[in-house]
Design an enzyme around this catalytic site. Structure first.
Site, mmCIF file in Angstrom:
data_model
loop_
_atom_site.group_PDB
_atom_site.id
_atom_site.type_symbol
_atom_site.label_atom_id
_atom_site.label_comp_id
_atom_site.label_asym_id
_atom_site.label_seq_id
_atom_site.Cartn_x
_atom_site.Cartn_y
_atom_site.Cartn_z
ATOM 1 N N TYR A 198 -0.249 8.666 -2.962
ATOM 2 C CA TYR A 198 -0.162 8.395 -4.390
ATOM 3 C C TYR A 198 -1.200 9.195 -5.175
ATOM 4 O O TYR A 198 -1.034 9.416 -6.375
ATOM 5 C CB TYR A 198 -0.390 6.904 -4.657
ATOM 6 N N GLY A 199 -2.284 9.578 -4.525
ATOM 7 C CA GLY A 199 -3.391 10.214 -5.225
ATOM 8 C C GLY A 199 -3.052 11.540 -5.875
ATOM 9 O O GLY A 199 -3.741 11.974 -6.797
ATOM 10 N N ASP B 158 0.869 -1.176 0.000
ATOM 11 C CA ASP B 158 0.000 0.000 0.000
ATOM 12 C C ASP B 158 0.902 1.221 0.000
ATOM 13 O O ASP B 158 2.094 1.140 0.329
ATOM 14 C CB ASP B 158 -0.912 -0.006 1.223
ATOM 15 N N SER B 159 0.329 2.376 -0.339
ATOM 16 C CA SER B 159 1.100 3.610 -0.300
ATOM 17 C C SER B 159 1.415 4.033 1.125
ATOM 18 O O SER B 159 2.262 4.909 1.331
ATOM 19 C CB SER B 159 0.342 4.725 -1.023
ATOM 20 N N CYS C 200 -3.649 -0.822 -2.404
ATOM 21 C CA CYS C 200 -3.752 0.619 -2.637
ATOM 22 C C CYS C 200 -4.769 0.855 -3.738
ATOM 23 O O CYS C 200 -4.629 0.314 -4.848
ATOM 24 C CB CYS C 200 -2.389 1.174 -3.052
ATOM 25 N N ASN C 201 -5.823 1.632 -3.453
ATOM 26 C CA ASN C 201 -6.860 1.867 -4.445
ATOM 27 C C ASN C 201 -6.319 2.581 -5.681
ATOM 28 O O ASN C 201 -6.674 2.234 -6.811
ATOM 29 C CB ASN C 201 -7.994 2.680 -3.818
ATOM 30 N N THR C 202 -5.453 3.582 -5.486
ATOM 31 C CA THR C 202 -4.913 4.324 -6.619
ATOM 32 C C THR C 202 -4.094 3.413 -7.517
ATOM 33 O O THR C 202 -4.260 3.403 -8.747
ATOM 34 C CB THR C 202 -4.059 5.506 -6.145
ATOM 35 N N CYS D 136 -11.904 3.060 0.141
ATOM 36 C CA CYS D 136 -10.568 3.446 0.617
ATOM 37 C C CYS D 136 -10.240 2.524 1.774
ATOM 38 O O CYS D 136 -11.110 2.227 2.613
ATOM 39 C CB CYS D 136 -10.553 4.902 1.058
ATOM 40 N N THR D 137 -9.011 2.071 1.841
ATOM 41 C CA THR D 137 -8.648 1.089 2.860
ATOM 42 C C THR D 137 -8.717 1.648 4.280
ATOM 43 O O THR D 137 -8.764 0.886 5.240
ATOM 44 C CB THR D 137 -7.235 0.538 2.588
ATOM 45 N N HIS D 138 -8.728 2.982 4.425
ATOM 46 C CA HIS D 138 -8.877 3.576 5.759
ATOM 47 C C HIS D 138 -10.311 3.511 6.272
ATOM 48 O O HIS D 138 -10.545 3.517 7.484
ATOM 49 C CB HIS D 138 -8.464 5.055 5.736
ATOM 50 N N GLU E 193 -6.549 7.656 10.828
ATOM 51 C CA GLU E 193 -5.180 7.512 11.330
ATOM 52 C C GLU E 193 -5.024 8.099 12.735
ATOM 53 O O GLU E 193 -4.191 7.628 13.516
ATOM 54 C CB GLU E 193 -4.192 8.145 10.354
#
Length: 287
Positions: free
Chosen positions: A44-45, A12-13, A75-77, A190-192, A158
């Site tokens: 990354y976005g 992931d980023s 990572c979605n991006t 989004c992974t968050h 976070e």
């Protein structure tokens, strides 16, 4: 070591992919994992598509050099723009998070003649239209899709602000138009976002089914392991714990912060956490 007993690589980023790691860990207790968080180059976005693709390939090649049997792009991006290039470079089975999330949303709304599916994600992922395209493909263009960007959910997750009044207020504002759309299912793109699952559910309404892309990815990885004959047949003695010494974590910067956020996301810190360096043309090297 046979291919079956090799670990699964995840990158992931940054830290968001830890929710995908958790979903994989919970669903596949016999498997071991190597995780790379590219914390030196996050986010990354905001990068160009060419740069994201280059970073993603470098991350993938680093994990491949560690000896993995499969790669999960958490990572979605990177999932939106780099999967074909990654597959070409590493020669491994590769799973992203966008396709599984979109397909799961269609699956759980199958009884609807024309389902309504919502997607919340970062602005970059929304702009990529990757989830919209994934849902359209899975539903043969039958589903109606509405997307909304929720960028502040990332720092809130976070910080561990999962129930604060500010988080509740922000969620309500972000989801005003989504509530008007009234989706049958809402993809957490989004992974968050799974960290804020409860506040999101309360804001959108209890009748809306939430789709965790990480959990959907874990389901598809399990099927892929079985289909490819790559599942680890060796059961781990005792109960597996998150972040135990069977799993290895790498970061490209800020290892202490990564450990703190991991504890917020997972309730524990990695037993094996190692910093690697970015040199030259962003190549990754173990110290």
């Amino acid at each position: 070591m046979s291919n079956n007993t090799l670990p699964i690589g995840i990158f992931d980023s940054g830290v968001g992919g830890l929710t995908v790691y958790r979903a994989l860990h919970d669903r596949l207790p016999n498997e071991h994992f190597i995780y790379l968080g590219d914390t030196a180059r996050v986010p990354y976005g905001t990068k160009s598509l060419a740069t994201v693709e280059r970073y993603a390939i470098e991350n993938s090649q680093f994990l491949a050099s560690r000896g993995i049997k499969m790669l999960v792009v958490a990572c979605n991006t990177a999932s939106a723009v780099a999967l074909p290039a990654i597959r070409k470079k590493v020669g491994l089975d590769v799973a992203g998070v966008i396709g599984p999330g979109g397909r799961k949303a269609v699956e759980i709304t199958r009884e609807k003649e024309r389902p309504k599916i919502g997607v919340i994600a970062t602005e970059a992922t929304v702009a990529s239209r990757a989830y919209l395209d994934a849902v359209k493909r899975a539903s043969d263009d039958a589903a109606r899709v509405f997307q909304a960007g929720c960028p502040l959910f990332v720092p809130l997750a976070e910080e561990g602000w999962t129930h604060e009044a500010e988080t509740v207020s922000i969620a309500a504002k972000y989801l005003v138009d989504m509530k008007i759309f009234a989706p049958d299912a809402l993809v957490l793109g989004c992974t968050h976002y799974p960290i804020l699952r409860e506040v999101i559910q309360n804001a959108i309404g209890e009748d809306v089914k939430l789709v965790d892309s990480g959990e959907a990815t874990a389901e598809e990885v399990e099927r892929l392991l079985i289909d490819k004959g790559l599942a680890n047949p060796n059961a781990v003695s005792g109960e597996r714990q998150l972040c135990d010494d069977l799993d290895h974590f790498y970061v490209t910067d800020a290892a202490d912060r990564f450990a703190r956020v991991a504890e917020r996301f997972l309730g524990t810190t990695p037993s094996k956490l190692e910093a690697i360096e970015v040199f030259g043309k962003d190549e990754l090297h173990a110290r």
